[in-house]
Design an enzyme around this catalytic site. Structure first.
Site, PDB file in Angstrom:
ATOM      1  N   ASP A   3     -11.255  14.953   3.471  1.00  0.00           N
ATOM      2  CA  ASP A   3     -10.891  13.723   3.681  1.00  0.00           C
ATOM      3  C   ASP A   3      -9.655  13.747   4.416  1.00  0.00           C
ATOM      4  O   ASP A   3      -9.147  14.784   4.976  1.00  0.00           O
ATOM      5  CB  ASP A   3     -10.371  13.447   1.994  1.00  0.00           C
ATOM      6  CG  ASP A   3      -9.621  12.146   1.754  1.00  0.00           C
ATOM      7  OD1 ASP A   3     -10.065  11.323   2.302  1.00  0.00           O
ATOM      8  OD2 ASP A   3      -8.670  12.363   1.056  1.00  0.00           O
ATOM      9  N   ASP A   5      -6.358  11.069   4.202  1.00  0.00           N
ATOM     10  CA  ASP A   5      -5.272  10.841   3.414  1.00  0.00           C
ATOM     11  C   ASP A   5      -4.927  11.752   2.399  1.00  0.00           C
ATOM     12  O   ASP A   5      -6.001  11.833   1.445  1.00  0.00           O
ATOM     13  CB  ASP A   5      -5.178   9.497   3.209  1.00  0.00           C
ATOM     14  CG  ASP A   5      -5.278   8.527   4.041  1.00  0.00           C
ATOM     15  OD1 ASP A   5      -4.974   7.284   3.907  1.00  0.00           O
ATOM     16  OD2 ASP A   5      -5.687   8.563   5.299  1.00  0.00           O
TER      17      ASP A   5
END
Length: 203
Positions: A3, A5
């Site tokens: 991922d 963020d």
């Protein structure tokens, strides 16, 4: 696969953009709810992006200046490459930022959402299909297939509810800096906010 963020980077990019509109706190609260899985991600994202209406494209320079790579990210990416592997990043965030950040960290392939723009300002709309939980899992399968890597040999690293499907699809799902619901379902939980801790898990 990571991922972006709060995983690849320490920031939540949508909150940084919202700061440019003076709407940081309200967007941060909505982001937190989405990451805990309390609301549908796509619906939440559209609502949060709507709050960015009118932010000038020039503000992206301010956002990029505030990006902080997560400790250990370069060491992890180097370790994957040293083993002949590839690093992908799939994000519910935005290409407008990731297109600069990902290659600077040595990421091989990445995918994210795009923000619609008119007259050099954000329109408050996401352009095209939203990268949601299913989109993340699909990207993992697509990239693994293209690279000739069995899914059993893949690792997915994430922190929020939106990452659970890609973590389930991967050979190993790693909860990193994660919400409780993600830690409960992950194969492995990494406590320290240091991606170098993941190197020991590499095949």
């Amino acid at each position: 696969m990571l991922d972006a963020d709060s995983t690849l980077i320490r920031n939540e990019v949508i909150e940084l953009i919202a700061d440019e509109a003076g709407r940081g706190p309200e967007v941060a609260a909505a982001t937190e709810a989405a990451m805990r899985g309390e609301v549908d991600f796509a619906t939440s994202l559209r609502s949060r992006v709507e709050r960015l209406t009118g932010v000038p494209v020039s503000a992206f320079a301010n956002v990029l200046a505030r990006i902080e790579p997560t400790p250990g990210v370069r060491e992890l990416i180097d370790a994957v490459h040293a083993r002949g592997g590839a690093v992908g990043v799939v994000s519910g965030g935005f290409h407008e930022i990731l297109d600069t950040v990902a290659p600077s960290l040595g990421v091989d392939v990445w995918r994210a959402n795009r923000l619609a723009v008119a007259d050099d300002a954000l329109t408050g709309v996401v352009h095209g299909d939203i990268v949601d939980a299913e989109g993340k899992a699909a990207a993992l399968r697509e990239w693994a297939s293209a690279a000739g890597v069995p899914l059993a040999c893949t690792i997915a690293i994430g922190d929020g509810a939106n990452d659970l499907k890609m973590m389930d699809a991967a050979g190993l799902g790693v909860a990193f800096n994660a919400k409780p619901a993600v830690r409960e379902r992950a194969d492995v939980v990494v406590g320290p906010v240091d991606l170098a801790e993941v190197i020991a898990l590499l095949p």
